[in-house]
Motif scaffolding. Structure first.
Motif, PDB file in Angstrom:
ATOM      1  N   ARG A  88      -0.908   0.415   3.896  1.00 26.03           N
ATOM      2  CA  ARG A  88      -1.666  -0.623   3.705  1.00 26.03           C
ATOM      3  C   ARG A  88      -3.202  -0.261   3.517  1.00 26.03           C
ATOM      4  NH1 ARG A  88       2.639  -2.754   4.208  1.00 26.03           N
ATOM      5  NH2 ARG A  88       3.438  -3.900   5.689  1.00 26.03           N
ATOM      6  N   VAL A  89      -3.820  -0.791   2.316  1.00 28.61           N
ATOM      7  CA  VAL A  89      -5.204  -0.320   2.369  1.00 28.61           C
ATOM      8  C   VAL A  89      -5.803  -1.804   2.226  1.00 28.61           C
ATOM      9  CG1 VAL A  89      -6.835   0.520   0.553  1.00 28.61           C
ATOM     10  CG2 VAL A  89      -4.525   1.553   0.636  1.00 28.61           C
ATOM     11  N   ALA A  90      -6.773  -1.962   3.519  1.00 26.08           N
ATOM     12  CA  ALA A  90      -7.175  -3.270   3.680  1.00 26.08           C
ATOM     13  C   ALA A  90      -8.848  -3.177   3.501  1.00 26.08           C
ATOM     14  CB  ALA A  90      -6.913  -3.827   4.887  1.00 26.08           C
ATOM     15  N   LEU A  91      -9.447  -3.964   2.855  1.00 24.28           N
ATOM     16  CA  LEU A  91     -10.927  -3.896   2.583  1.00 24.28           C
ATOM     17  C   LEU A  91     -11.634  -5.074   2.794  1.00 24.28           C
ATOM     18  CD1 LEU A  91     -10.632  -2.251  -1.021  1.00 24.28           C
ATOM     19  CD2 LEU A  91     -11.440  -1.148   1.064  1.00 24.28           C
ATOM     20  N   GLY A  92     -13.097  -4.939   3.290  1.00 20.21           N
ATOM     21  CA  GLY A  92     -13.863  -6.076   3.506  1.00 20.21           C
ATOM     22  C   GLY A  92     -15.096  -5.700   2.677  1.00 20.21           C
ATOM     23  N   SER A  93     -15.952  -6.680   2.344  1.00 23.78           N
ATOM     24  CA  SER A  93     -16.944  -6.848   1.668  1.00 23.78           C
ATOM     25  C   SER A  93     -17.046  -6.536   0.057  1.00 23.78           C
ATOM     26  CB  SER A  93     -18.117  -5.579   2.348  1.00 23.78           C
ATOM     27  OG  SER A  93     -18.501  -6.149   3.360  1.00 23.78           O
ATOM     28  N   VAL A  94     -16.058  -6.410  -0.289  1.00 25.55           N
ATOM     29  CA  VAL A  94     -15.460  -6.070  -1.745  1.00 25.55           C
ATOM     30  C   VAL A  94     -14.875  -7.391  -2.428  1.00 25.55           C
ATOM     31  CG1 VAL A  94     -15.660  -3.670  -1.456  1.00 25.55           C
ATOM     32  CG2 VAL A  94     -13.314  -5.028  -1.624  1.00 25.55           C
ATOM     33  N   ALA A  95     -14.664  -8.449  -1.903  1.00 27.48           N
ATOM     34  CA  ALA A  95     -14.142  -9.643  -2.310  1.00 27.48           C
ATOM     35  C   ALA A  95     -14.675 -10.900  -1.870  1.00 27.48           C
ATOM     36  CB  ALA A  95     -12.502  -9.446  -2.475  1.00 27.48           C
ATOM     37  N   GLU A  96     -14.358 -11.999  -2.259  1.00 28.75           N
ATOM     38  CA  GLU A  96     -14.862 -13.193  -1.390  1.00 28.75           C
ATOM     39  C   GLU A  96     -14.092 -13.314   0.044  1.00 28.75           C
ATOM     40  OE1 GLU A  96     -13.484 -16.629  -3.517  1.00 28.75           O
ATOM     41  OE2 GLU A  96     -11.383 -16.127  -3.316  1.00 28.75           O
ATOM     42  N   ARG A  97     -13.124 -12.444   0.272  1.00 32.51           N
ATOM     43  CA  ARG A  97     -12.505 -12.635   1.409  1.00 32.51           C
ATOM     44  C   ARG A  97     -11.902 -11.230   2.101  1.00 32.51           C
ATOM     45  NH1 ARG A  97      -6.907 -12.950   0.571  1.00 32.51           N
ATOM     46  NH2 ARG A  97      -6.476 -13.084  -1.732  1.00 32.51           N
ATOM     47  N   PRO A  98     -11.625 -10.793   3.113  1.00 30.91           N
ATOM     48  CA  PRO A  98     -10.854  -9.484   3.208  1.00 30.91           C
ATOM     49  C   PRO A  98      -9.638  -9.512   2.762  1.00 30.91           C
ATOM     50  CG  PRO A  98     -11.086 -10.679   5.376  1.00 30.91           C
ATOM     51  CD  PRO A  98     -11.667 -11.706   4.324  1.00 30.91           C
ATOM     52  N   ILE A  99      -9.456  -8.303   1.907  1.00 34.79           N
ATOM     53  CA  ILE A  99      -8.067  -8.290   0.956  1.00 34.79           C
ATOM     54  C   ILE A  99      -7.445  -6.953   1.392  1.00 34.79           C
ATOM     55  CG2 ILE A  99      -9.164  -9.698  -0.843  1.00 34.79           C
ATOM     56  CD1 ILE A  99      -9.914  -7.009  -2.216  1.00 34.79           C
ATOM     57  N   ARG A 100      -6.026  -7.098   0.938  1.00 32.02           N
ATOM     58  CA  ARG A 100      -5.246  -5.784   0.654  1.00 32.02           C
ATOM     59  C   ARG A 100      -5.137  -5.424  -0.566  1.00 32.02           C
ATOM     60  NH1 ARG A 100       0.254  -6.455   3.784  1.00 32.02           N
ATOM     61  NH2 ARG A 100       0.819  -4.813   1.946  1.00 32.02           N
ATOM     62  N   VAL A 101      -5.292  -4.256  -1.190  1.00 31.07           N
ATOM     63  CA  VAL A 101      -5.326  -3.933  -2.555  1.00 31.07           C
ATOM     64  C   VAL A 101      -3.762  -3.201  -2.863  1.00 31.07           C
ATOM     65  CG1 VAL A 101      -7.507  -3.549  -3.192  1.00 31.07           C
ATOM     66  CG2 VAL A 101      -6.380  -1.655  -1.915  1.00 31.07           C
ATOM     67  N   VAL A 102      -2.959  -4.289  -3.287  1.00 27.96           N
ATOM     68  CA  VAL A 102      -1.507  -4.084  -3.478  1.00 27.96           C
ATOM     69  C   VAL A 102      -1.167  -3.171  -4.468  1.00 27.96           C
ATOM     70  CG1 VAL A 102      -0.831  -6.176  -2.068  1.00 27.96           C
ATOM     71  CG2 VAL A 102      -1.173  -6.133  -4.602  1.00 27.96           C
ATOM     72  N   ALA A 103      -1.702  -3.270  -5.414  1.00 31.43           N
ATOM     73  CA  ALA A 103      -1.557  -2.233  -6.671  1.00 31.43           C
ATOM     74  C   ALA A 103      -1.959  -0.551  -6.212  1.00 31.43           C
ATOM     75  CB  ALA A 103      -2.292  -2.466  -8.011  1.00 31.43           C
ATOM     76  N   THR A 104      -2.976  -0.569  -5.557  1.00 36.23           N
ATOM     77  CA  THR A 104      -3.144   0.705  -4.914  1.00 36.23           C
ATOM     78  C   THR A 104      -2.248   1.047  -3.634  1.00 36.23           C
ATOM     79  OG1 THR A 104      -5.613   0.312  -5.310  1.00 36.23           O
ATOM     80  CG2 THR A 104      -5.111   2.137  -3.894  1.00 36.23           C
ATOM     81  N   GLU A 105      -1.916   0.281  -3.065  1.00 35.54           N
ATOM     82  CA  GLU A 105      -0.798   0.459  -2.113  1.00 35.54           C
ATOM     83  C   GLU A 105       0.768   0.906  -2.490  1.00 35.54           C
ATOM     84  OE1 GLU A 105      -2.289  -2.775   1.604  1.00 35.54           O
ATOM     85  OE2 GLU A 105      -0.467  -3.023   0.200  1.00 35.54           O
ATOM     86  N   ALA A 106       0.893   0.145  -3.640  1.00 32.11           N
ATOM     87  CA  ALA A 106       2.103   0.689  -4.326  1.00 32.11           C
ATOM     88  C   ALA A 106       2.004   2.016  -4.900  1.00 32.11           C
ATOM     89  CB  ALA A 106       2.417  -0.535  -5.650  1.00 32.11           C
ATOM     90  N   LEU A 107       1.207   2.453  -5.410  1.00 31.89           N
ATOM     91  CA  LEU A 107       0.759   3.827  -5.977  1.00 31.89           C
ATOM     92  C   LEU A 107       1.115   4.942  -4.765  1.00 31.89           C
ATOM     93  CD1 LEU A 107      -1.902   4.787  -8.134  1.00 31.89           C
ATOM     94  CD2 LEU A 107      -1.618   6.150  -6.292  1.00 31.89           C
ATOM     95  N   LEU A 108       0.535   4.425  -3.600  1.00 33.00           N
ATOM     96  CA  LEU A 108       0.467   5.369  -2.311  1.00 33.00           C
ATOM     97  C   LEU A 108       1.867   5.629  -1.862  1.00 33.00           C
ATOM     98  CD1 LEU A 108      -2.975   4.685  -0.718  1.00 33.00           C
ATOM     99  CD2 LEU A 108      -2.215   6.899  -1.946  1.00 33.00           C
ATOM    100  N   GLU A 109       2.879   4.382  -2.019  1.00 33.31           N
ATOM    101  CA  GLU A 109       4.036   4.261  -1.310  1.00 33.31           C
ATOM    102  C   GLU A 109       4.766   5.266  -1.881  1.00 33.31           C
ATOM    103  OE1 GLU A 109       4.081   1.855   0.842  1.00 33.31           O
ATOM    104  OE2 GLU A 109       6.099   2.093   1.420  1.00 33.31           O
ATOM    105  N   GLY A 110       5.403   6.338  -0.848  1.00 38.02           N
ATOM    106  CA  GLY A 110       6.361   7.298  -1.370  1.00 38.02           C
ATOM    107  C   GLY A 110       5.561   8.497  -1.699  1.00 38.02           C
ATOM    108  N   ALA A 111       4.269   8.335  -1.808  1.00 39.13           N
ATOM    109  CA  ALA A 111       3.592   9.821  -2.442  1.00 39.13           C
ATOM    110  C   ALA A 111       3.166  10.560  -1.239  1.00 39.13           C
ATOM    111  CB  ALA A 111       2.098   9.162  -3.034  1.00 39.13           C
ATOM    112  N   ALA A 112       2.912  11.814  -1.546  1.00 37.02           N
ATOM    113  CA  ALA A 112       2.210  12.834  -0.462  1.00 37.02           C
ATOM    114  C   ALA A 112       0.566  12.752  -0.496  1.00 37.02           C
ATOM    115  CB  ALA A 112       2.713  14.051  -0.952  1.00 37.02           C
ATOM    116  N   PRO A 113       0.162  12.937   0.338  1.00 40.07           N
ATOM    117  CA  PRO A 113      -1.329  12.833   0.505  1.00 40.07           C
ATOM    118  C   PRO A 113      -2.039  14.076  -0.036  1.00 40.07           C
ATOM    119  CG  PRO A 113      -0.402  13.106   2.807  1.00 40.07           C
ATOM    120  CD  PRO A 113       0.737  12.923   1.958  1.00 40.07           C
ATOM    121  N   THR A 114      -1.651  14.436  -1.345  1.00 44.37           N
ATOM    122  CA  THR A 114      -2.293  15.491  -1.969  1.00 44.37           C
ATOM    123  C   THR A 114      -3.714  14.979  -2.528  1.00 44.37           C
ATOM    124  OG1 THR A 114      -1.184  14.909  -4.065  1.00 44.37           O
ATOM    125  CG2 THR A 114       0.117  16.332  -2.364  1.00 44.37           C
TER     126      THR A 114
END
Ligand SMILES: Cc1cc2nc3c(=O)[nH]c(=O)nc-3n(C[C@H](O)[C@H](O)[C@H](O)COP(=O)(O)OP(=O)(O)OC[C@H]3O[C@@H](n4cnc5c(N)ncnc54)[C@H](O)[C@@H]3O)c2cc1C
Length: 285
Positions: free
Chosen positions: A213-239
Protein backbone atom coordinates in the motif's frame (compact mmCIF):
# COMPACT_ATOMS: atom_id res chain seq x y z
CA UNK A 1 -17.62 39.62 14.27
CA UNK A 2 -17.62 35.78 13.94
CA UNK A 3 -20.94 34.01 14.35
CA UNK A 4 -21.67 32.28 17.64
CA UNK A 5 -23.79 29.28 16.72
CA UNK A 6 -25.99 27.69 19.39
CA UNK A 7 -24.45 24.55 20.90
CA UNK A 8 -26.28 21.41 22.06
CA UNK A 9 -24.39 19.05 24.39
CA UNK A 10 -26.12 15.66 24.43
CA UNK A 11 -25.19 13.23 27.21
CA UNK A 12 -25.66 10.02 25.25
CA UNK A 13 -25.51 8.76 21.69
CA UNK A 14 -29.30 8.32 21.39
CA UNK A 15 -29.86 11.98 22.19
CA UNK A 16 -27.09 12.99 19.77
CA UNK A 17 -28.56 10.89 16.95
CA UNK A 18 -32.04 12.35 17.55
CA UNK A 19 -30.71 15.91 17.40
CA UNK A 20 -28.78 15.17 14.19
CA UNK A 21 -31.86 13.57 12.60
CA UNK A 22 -34.15 16.47 13.54
CA UNK A 23 -32.05 19.48 12.49
CA UNK A 24 -28.73 19.93 10.79
CA UNK A 25 -25.99 20.34 13.39
CA UNK A 26 -22.24 20.36 12.79
CA UNK A 27 -20.55 18.04 15.29
CA UNK A 28 -17.73 19.56 17.30
CA UNK A 29 -15.25 17.31 19.09
CA UNK A 30 -11.93 18.92 20.11
CA UNK A 31 -12.83 21.98 18.04
CA UNK A 32 -9.30 22.43 16.67
CA UNK A 33 -10.61 22.57 13.10
CA UNK A 34 -14.14 23.85 13.71
CA UNK A 35 -13.10 26.80 15.87
CA UNK A 36 -10.50 27.89 13.31
CA UNK A 37 -13.22 27.77 10.64
CA UNK A 38 -15.69 29.77 12.77
CA UNK A 39 -13.33 32.45 14.04
CA UNK A 40 -11.63 32.74 10.65
CA UNK A 41 -15.01 32.71 8.86
CA UNK A 42 -13.71 29.98 6.54
CA UNK A 43 -16.07 27.96 4.33
CA UNK A 44 -19.69 27.16 5.12
CA UNK A 45 -20.21 28.22 8.73
CA UNK A 46 -22.42 26.03 10.95
CA UNK A 47 -25.90 27.20 12.06
CA UNK A 48 -25.79 24.87 15.05
CA UNK A 49 -23.12 22.85 16.78
CA UNK A 50 -23.44 19.44 18.39
CA UNK A 51 -20.82 19.09 21.10
CA UNK A 52 -19.90 15.39 21.17
CA UNK A 53 -17.12 15.73 23.76
CA UNK A 54 -19.13 14.09 26.59
CA UNK A 55 -20.30 11.05 24.62
CA UNK A 56 -18.60 8.16 26.39
CA UNK A 57 -19.62 5.84 23.53
CA UNK A 58 -17.02 7.57 21.35
CA UNK A 59 -14.11 6.98 23.76
CA UNK A 60 -11.81 4.06 24.46
CA UNK A 61 -9.02 2.06 22.86
CA UNK A 62 -9.59 -1.69 22.81
CA UNK A 63 -8.01 -4.80 21.33
CA UNK A 64 -10.38 -7.61 20.40
CA UNK A 65 -11.30 -9.91 17.53
CA UNK A 66 -8.02 -9.28 15.75
CA UNK A 67 -8.39 -5.51 15.66
CA UNK A 68 -7.30 -2.38 17.45
CA UNK A 69 -10.36 -0.17 17.85
CA UNK A 70 -9.91 3.52 18.60
CA UNK A 71 -12.87 5.66 19.68
CA UNK A 72 -13.53 8.78 17.61
CA UNK A 73 -12.85 11.08 20.60
CA UNK A 74 -9.38 9.65 21.19
CA UNK A 75 -6.89 12.49 21.24
CA UNK A 76 -3.41 12.38 19.76
CA UNK A 77 -1.96 12.54 23.25
CA UNK A 78 -4.03 9.53 24.30
CA UNK A 79 -2.83 7.59 21.24
CA UNK A 80 0.79 8.49 21.99
CA UNK A 81 0.39 7.22 25.56
CA UNK A 82 -1.57 4.09 24.63
CA UNK A 83 0.38 0.82 24.87
CA UNK A 84 -1.99 -0.98 22.43
CA UNK A 85 -1.61 1.84 19.88
CA UNK A 86 2.16 1.81 20.24
CA UNK A 87 2.26 -1.97 19.85
CA UNK A 88 -0.23 -2.44 17.01
CA UNK A 89 -0.17 0.89 15.18
CA UNK A 90 3.25 2.51 15.67
CA UNK A 91 2.96 4.42 12.37
CA UNK A 92 -0.29 5.99 13.59
CA UNK A 93 1.40 7.00 16.84
CA UNK A 94 4.24 8.49 14.81
CA UNK A 95 1.71 10.46 12.76
CA UNK A 96 -0.04 11.63 15.96
CA UNK A 97 3.28 12.91 17.28
CA UNK A 98 3.71 15.19 14.24
CA UNK A 99 0.33 16.90 14.58
CA UNK A 100 0.42 20.50 15.79
CA UNK A 101 1.98 20.91 19.24
CA UNK A 102 0.97 19.63 22.69
CA UNK A 103 -2.12 21.87 22.91
CA UNK A 104 -3.52 20.50 19.64
CA UNK A 105 -2.54 16.93 20.51
CA UNK A 106 -4.36 17.24 23.86
CA UNK A 107 -7.59 18.31 22.23
CA UNK A 108 -7.58 17.18 18.57
CA UNK A 109 -9.20 13.80 17.96
CA UNK A 110 -8.80 11.04 15.41
CA UNK A 111 -12.52 11.25 14.63
CA UNK A 112 -12.12 14.96 13.90
CA UNK A 113 -9.19 14.30 11.58
CA UNK A 114 -11.23 11.63 9.75
CA UNK A 115 -14.44 13.68 9.43
CA UNK A 116 -12.69 16.94 8.62
CA UNK A 117 -11.38 15.18 5.50
CA UNK A 118 -8.54 17.58 4.82
CA UNK A 119 -6.29 16.24 2.05
CA UNK A 120 -3.45 17.08 4.47
CA UNK A 121 -4.89 15.16 7.45
CA UNK A 122 -1.84 13.34 8.74
CA UNK A 123 -3.48 10.20 10.10
CA UNK A 124 -5.45 9.53 6.93
CA UNK A 125 -2.72 7.93 4.75
CA UNK A 126 -1.86 5.65 7.69
CA UNK A 127 -5.49 4.57 7.93
CA UNK A 128 -5.49 3.83 4.19
CA UNK A 129 -2.22 1.88 4.39
CA UNK A 130 -3.56 -0.18 7.31
CA UNK A 131 -6.87 -1.04 5.58
CA UNK A 132 -8.76 0.68 8.39
CA UNK A 133 -12.53 0.56 8.71
CA UNK A 134 -14.49 3.54 9.91
CA UNK A 135 -17.62 2.83 11.93
CA UNK A 136 -20.39 5.41 11.51
CA UNK A 137 -23.61 5.60 13.51
CA UNK A 138 -27.02 7.27 13.36
CA UNK A 139 -30.63 6.54 14.36
CA UNK A 140 -30.60 3.97 11.53
CA UNK A 141 -27.88 1.95 13.29
CA UNK A 142 -24.18 1.42 12.68
CA UNK A 143 -22.37 0.76 9.42
CA UNK A 144 -18.77 0.16 8.43
CA UNK A 145 -17.04 2.11 5.67
CA UNK A 146 -13.62 1.03 4.43
CA UNK A 147 -11.08 3.86 4.64
CA UNK A 148 -10.55 3.39 0.89
CA UNK A 149 -14.20 4.45 0.32
CA UNK A 150 -14.50 7.08 3.03
CA UNK A 151 -12.95 10.25 1.51
CA UNK A 152 -14.92 10.93 -1.63
CA UNK A 153 -13.64 14.35 -2.73
CA UNK A 154 -12.25 17.64 -1.50
CA UNK A 155 -13.31 17.72 2.18
CA UNK A 156 -16.11 15.31 1.37
CA UNK A 157 -16.80 12.00 3.05
CA UNK A 158 -19.19 9.06 2.79
CA UNK A 159 -20.87 10.21 6.04
CA UNK A 160 -24.55 11.21 5.83
CA UNK A 161 -25.41 14.54 7.54
CA UNK A 162 -27.03 12.72 10.48
CA UNK A 163 -24.13 10.31 11.04
CA UNK A 164 -21.28 10.43 13.54
CA UNK A 165 -17.91 8.75 13.28
CA UNK A 166 -18.00 6.37 16.25
CA UNK A 167 -14.64 4.62 16.01
CA UNK A 168 -11.94 3.37 13.66
CA UNK A 169 -11.02 -0.30 13.45
CA UNK A 170 -7.49 -1.32 12.46
CA UNK A 171 -6.82 -4.97 11.67
CA UNK A 172 -3.94 -6.26 13.77
CA UNK A 173 -1.39 -7.64 11.34
CA UNK A 174 1.92 -8.66 12.92
CA UNK A 175 3.05 -9.78 9.45
CA UNK A 176 2.72 -6.27 8.10
CA UNK A 177 5.14 -3.35 8.23
CA UNK A 178 3.77 0.19 8.05
CA UNK A 179 6.00 3.25 7.72
CA UNK A 180 5.05 6.94 7.92
CA UNK A 181 6.76 10.08 6.63
CA UNK A 182 5.64 13.70 6.70
CA UNK A 183 7.26 16.57 4.88
CA UNK A 184 6.43 20.08 6.06
CA UNK A 185 8.11 23.45 6.25
CA UNK A 186 9.41 22.60 9.73
CA UNK A 187 9.81 19.38 11.69
CA UNK A 188 7.04 20.46 14.08
CA UNK A 189 3.94 22.66 13.91
CA UNK A 190 3.66 22.29 10.15
CA UNK A 191 0.83 21.25 7.89
CA UNK A 192 2.06 18.63 5.42
CA UNK A 193 3.35 19.45 1.97
CA UNK A 194 3.44 15.69 1.41
CA UNK A 195 2.52 12.89 3.81
CA UNK A 196 3.05 9.21 3.00
CA UNK A 197 2.35 5.83 4.52
CA UNK A 198 3.85 2.72 2.97
CA UNK A 199 3.02 -0.82 4.02
CA UNK A 200 4.05 -4.26 2.91
CA UNK A 201 3.90 -7.87 4.04
CA UNK A 202 6.56 -9.56 6.16
CA UNK A 203 7.53 -13.22 6.00
CA UNK A 204 9.56 -14.41 8.98
CA UNK A 205 10.28 -10.78 9.77
CA UNK A 206 11.72 -10.07 6.32
CA UNK A 207 10.06 -7.84 3.69
CA UNK A 208 7.94 -9.69 1.20
CA UNK A 209 6.38 -7.23 -1.22
CA UNK A 210 2.82 -8.46 -1.22
CA UNK A 211 -0.29 -6.39 -0.44
CA UNK A 212 1.78 -3.24 -0.87
CA UNK A 213 0.00 0.00 0.00
CA UNK A 214 1.29 3.44 -0.91
CA UNK A 215 -1.00 6.07 0.58
CA UNK A 216 -0.52 9.81 0.22
CA UNK A 217 -1.85 13.07 1.56
CA UNK A 218 -1.54 16.64 0.28
CA UNK A 219 -1.02 15.57 -3.35
CA UNK A 220 -4.67 15.32 -4.45
CA UNK A 221 -8.09 16.64 -3.46
CA UNK A 222 -8.36 13.83 -0.91
CA UNK A 223 -6.06 11.26 0.69
CA UNK A 224 -5.32 8.62 -1.95
CA UNK A 225 -3.66 5.31 -2.66
CA UNK A 226 -1.51 5.23 -5.79
CA UNK A 227 -2.64 1.91 -7.19
CA UNK A 228 -0.46 1.84 -10.32
CA UNK A 229 2.65 2.38 -8.20
CA UNK A 230 1.42 -0.28 -5.76
CA UNK A 231 0.99 -2.72 -8.67
CA UNK A 232 4.54 -2.06 -9.80
CA UNK A 233 5.83 -2.83 -6.30
CA UNK A 234 3.73 -5.97 -5.86
CA UNK A 235 6.03 -8.98 -5.92
CA UNK A 236 9.14 -6.85 -6.45
CA UNK A 237 12.21 -6.89 -4.21
CA UNK A 238 13.17 -3.62 -2.48
CA UNK A 239 16.23 -3.10 -4.65
CA UNK A 240 17.73 0.13 -5.97
CA UNK A 241 16.17 -0.56 -9.36
CA UNK A 242 12.69 -1.11 -7.84
CA UNK A 243 13.03 2.09 -5.81
CA UNK A 244 13.98 4.12 -8.90
CA UNK A 245 11.11 2.67 -10.97
CA UNK A 246 8.60 3.27 -8.16
CA UNK A 247 9.80 6.86 -7.76
CA UNK A 248 9.29 7.50 -11.47
CA UNK A 249 5.89 5.80 -11.41
CA UNK A 250 4.55 7.73 -8.43
CA UNK A 251 5.71 11.05 -9.88
CA UNK A 252 3.73 10.24 -13.02
CA UNK A 253 0.68 8.97 -11.16
CA UNK A 254 -0.06 11.92 -8.88
CA UNK A 255 -1.47 15.26 -9.97
CA UNK A 256 -0.73 17.67 -7.13
CA UNK A 257 -1.57 21.37 -7.26
CA UNK A 258 0.24 24.62 -6.46
CA UNK A 259 -1.09 26.20 -3.27
CA UNK A 260 0.03 28.39 -0.38
CA UNK A 261 2.06 25.59 1.19
CA UNK A 262 3.93 24.25 -1.83
CA UNK A 263 4.14 23.90 -5.58
CA UNK A 264 2.99 20.95 -7.63
CA UNK A 265 6.54 20.39 -8.90
CA UNK A 266 7.98 20.30 -5.39
CA UNK A 267 5.28 17.90 -4.20
CA UNK A 268 5.88 15.57 -7.15
CA UNK A 269 9.65 15.58 -6.68
CA UNK A 270 9.46 15.11 -2.93
CA UNK A 271 6.89 12.30 -3.15
CA UNK A 272 9.18 10.43 -5.55
CA UNK A 273 12.21 10.96 -3.33
CA UNK A 274 10.42 9.97 -0.13
CA UNK A 275 9.10 6.76 -1.67
CA UNK A 276 12.54 5.91 -3.07
CA UNK A 277 14.10 6.46 0.35
CA UNK A 278 11.48 4.41 2.18
CA UNK A 279 12.01 1.48 -0.19
CA UNK A 280 15.75 1.82 0.29
CA UNK A 281 15.31 1.74 4.08
CA UNK A 282 13.04 -1.29 3.77
CA UNK A 283 15.68 -3.05 1.68
CA UNK A 284 18.41 -2.14 4.16
CA UNK A 285 20.81 -0.79 1.54
C1 LIG B 1 -2.50 24.97 15.23
C2 LIG B 1 -3.07 23.76 14.54
C3 LIG B 1 -2.20 22.81 14.06
C4 LIG B 1 -2.70 21.67 13.41
N1 LIG B 1 -1.81 20.76 12.92
C5 LIG B 1 -2.26 19.67 12.26
C6 LIG B 1 -1.34 18.74 11.70
O1 LIG B 1 -0.12 18.87 11.82
N2 LIG B 1 -1.86 17.66 11.05
C7 LIG B 1 -3.21 17.46 10.92
O2 LIG B 1 -3.62 16.46 10.32
N3 LIG B 1 -4.10 18.33 11.43
C8 LIG B 1 -3.67 19.43 12.09
N4 LIG B 1 -4.56 20.34 12.60
C9 LIG B 1 -5.99 20.10 12.39
C10 LIG B 1 -6.75 19.44 13.57
O3 LIG B 1 -6.09 19.60 14.80
C11 LIG B 1 -7.00 17.95 13.34
O4 LIG B 1 -7.66 17.72 12.11
C12 LIG B 1 -7.83 17.32 14.48
O5 LIG B 1 -7.73 15.92 14.41
C13 LIG B 1 -9.30 17.70 14.45
O6 LIG B 1 -9.93 17.06 15.54
P1 LIG B 1 -10.98 17.83 16.44
O7 LIG B 1 -11.49 16.86 17.44
O8 LIG B 1 -10.40 19.08 16.99
O9 LIG B 1 -12.09 18.16 15.34
P2 LIG B 1 -13.20 19.31 15.31
O10 LIG B 1 -12.58 20.62 15.01
O11 LIG B 1 -14.06 19.23 16.51
O12 LIG B 1 -14.03 18.78 14.05
C14 LIG B 1 -13.44 18.70 12.76
C15 LIG B 1 -14.49 18.26 11.74
O13 LIG B 1 -14.88 16.94 12.01
C16 LIG B 1 -16.26 16.85 12.34
N5 LIG B 1 -16.34 15.87 13.44
C17 LIG B 1 -15.58 15.83 14.56
N6 LIG B 1 -15.84 14.73 15.25
C18 LIG B 1 -16.79 14.05 14.56
C19 LIG B 1 -17.44 12.80 14.76
N7 LIG B 1 -17.18 12.00 15.81
N8 LIG B 1 -18.35 12.40 13.85
C20 LIG B 1 -18.64 13.18 12.76
N9 LIG B 1 -18.04 14.36 12.52
C21 LIG B 1 -17.11 14.78 13.41
C22 LIG B 1 -16.69 18.26 12.69
O14 LIG B 1 -18.05 18.50 12.41
C23 LIG B 1 -15.77 19.08 11.79
O15 LIG B 1 -16.31 19.15 10.49
C24 LIG B 1 -4.10 21.48 13.26
C25 LIG B 1 -4.98 22.45 13.78
C26 LIG B 1 -4.47 23.57 14.41
C27 LIG B 1 -5.45 24.61 14.94
Amino acid sequence: MPIQPPVESPRDLGEAYALLAATHHRPIAGGTDVMVQITGEIGQLPDRLLDVWHLEGLRGITVSEGALTIGALTTYTAMRHSAPCREHAPALVEAAATIGAAQIQNRGTIGGNIANASPAGDTLPVLLAMDAEIVAGSLRGERIVAAADFWTGYRRTALAPDELVLRVRLPIAPDREVRFRKIGTRRAQAISKVVMALSWHLRDGRPEWRDVRVALGSVAERPIRVVATEALLEGAAPTAETAARAAEAVAGEIKPIDDVRSTADYRRAVTARVLQRMIREAGGW
